[in-house]
Design an enzyme around this catalytic site. Sequence first.
Site: not given
Ligand code: S3P
Length: 731
Positions: A322, A418, A612, A684
């Site tokens: 971000r 995905r 995660d 992971r």
């Molecule tokens: C993330 C949100 C999560 C997480 C990913 C990072 C993010 O995914 O599993 O590793 O940075 O917004 P989801 O929002 O699809 O659960």
Amino acid sequence: MFDKLCVIGVGLMGGSVARAARINALSNNILGYGRLEDLENLEAAKRLGVIDNYTLHIEEAVKDADCVVIATPVESIESILALLQPVWSDRTIYTDVGSTKGSVVAAAQRVFGVVPSNFVLAHPIAGGEQSGVEAAVDDLFVNKRLIISPLNHTCQDALQQIRSFWERCGSEVSLMDVEKHDAILAATSHLPHVLAFALVEMLGHQDEQNEIFNYAAGGFRDFTRIASSDPTMWRDICLANKNEIIPLLQQTRAQLEKIQSLLEHDDGQQLFEIFAYANTARQRFLNQFEGNMTKTITFKVQPGGMLQGEARVPGDKSMSHRSIMLGSLADGVTHVKGFLEAEDALATLQAFRDMGVEIEGPVDGCLTIHGVGKHGLKAPKNDLYLGNSGTSMRLLSGLLAGQSFNSVLTGDKSLSGRPMKRVTEPLALMGADIKATENGTAPLYITGKAGQLHGIDYVMPMASAQVKSCLLLAGMYAAGETSVTEPAPTRDHTERMLSGFSYPVKQQGSKVSITAEGKLTAADIDVPSDISSAAFFLVGASIAPGSDLLLKHVGINPTRTGVIDILRLMGANIEVLNERIVGGEPVADLHVVYSPLTGIDIPEALVPLAIDEFPVLFVAAACAKGQTRLSGAEELRVKESDRIQVMADGLQILGVDAQPTHDGMVIQGGAIGGGTVTSHGDHRIAMAFSIAGLRANADITILDCANVNTSFPEFKDLVHRLGLALVCEES
Ligand code: S3P
């Protein structure tokens, strides 16, 4: 495959062909041929077991051979063909490994009139600086490209057999006509060799006068590596392909003159643009190269040990992504500290460079982003390749939907499998035009709809911060208000960082709203350590008797601390010390000491807050007394791997009673044994099984660990320093 294989010229190339044929059981009778002056080399080849036998007589060499591979330098191919001509057999397949193809066609035409249909032109894009059979290896062609250049009349059966031979040697075979082959190789191989030889020759003379090489370092070594190649061979290749190389040298001269002129005129801006473009282009090459030639990394863990000491794990992945996105869209210059220098976040960084944003660094986690403003991104010249990173793809799809240019988002094999409908469907409701595959997966073809998106009021069917963030980013370009309601709290870094950049976001309970009215003002960002990376150590220290660990400067945003809550419910001893707010995000030091764990039913409300961390929490459960049950976590099935199935499979191999369910797992705590498990390329999973080694009673081998580099390249060194006996093997 070939009862008798004859290799003409048993040097590095020919020797490696013979070795590859033997190790892949493609022939059990490999005969080498050479001339009298090659005798010593042929004897060495036989002694080393590269070939079964050799001969100096061409009739004997090719008699009854199923396949003859000409592996001599390109300039000698004509004389070899002339030798072969009287004994040429229709029942034999002939092929070569020459790195130019036009010259081979011309040589064959001179000898035979037309190129025989059972002569299949091939070129493995592999080699080495050394020569001679001693340098030959079994796996020179594994994961390397091999180009076959068929002619109109090339026999299809011969072509298929040569194709299959190389595929079974591990090469990735493509077909390409002779002209294209020679043009591409001239640009990507022959020209760089000429430049390396030319530069080193020039500087070599200077070195004789002034010993300048004493001061040359890695950059010089890397740039000039290929000047160590065989000069005779390269002289011949260059002469054989001079028609393609000469125009490229002319272009190079023009390019150097341009750079000279920019220097003369102190034109730093244009110089930067050339260098930045080159930097981006090289990254594109590396992505493809590394994508094609994936290294295999295996972790081997010895059982036992404890984690002790102090550590700062790398920066938060979500915030790093971000920071690039918002920093790029801001007005002004953003400085980022603590940026995660790992493949996922670097994929986002590269994507923004590809869209014209000047980003300096990362150097020791520091970046300087020269923001281009909300409407300042430029059309990328190529597809944006996002590697393994779901966050990059999902967030970018929202951001790019409302731009004034089109874009294409691609990723690696895992990312390309995905689900993307979760973002493309609500974006379509906003007026976006994004095409995915029939299954709703990448590549995503985005037609920019600047000025045409409109806000929606969206209730998310799943708790996903990625979907929420995607829609908020699209909402910055949409007419009216865009609102997202989440079924359960998910990480709120996008909302916090938007506020940090002075962009208005409205939060009402579980609903967050944004409009296009606003701009981002550059702000400095201090990214804390990633609690998702810290989680491996929180679990490791909790399960390994004697452990005592301090993890510094960890982000403890309440939307991310589910792992601490779950471990505490299981009886872990984790203290949160020195809590403070850094750049709008809560941060603390985490002190964890060993404590026996007990199985629990994990509260479903904590699932999105620890989404995660389940791979390593499953390891904690395997070490706990009694049963641990997870439910409400079906999202785990669509992460970088199906984390429910992959963890259950691996734990069962290690002797743990782990039963997968459609939305979670039931684990009976007990002893962890040894064995070989695979991470299925999921970072992971690889790290979670490494941590299991702390409580295992035998060695654990974890296959397919290269993707640890997507989030935590330092993992293996750090975990080793803190007390786990992990070694990393690369091949
Ligand atoms: C993330 C949100 C999560 C997480 C990913 C990072 C993010 O995914 O599993 O590793 O940075 O917004 P989801 O929002 O699809 O659960």
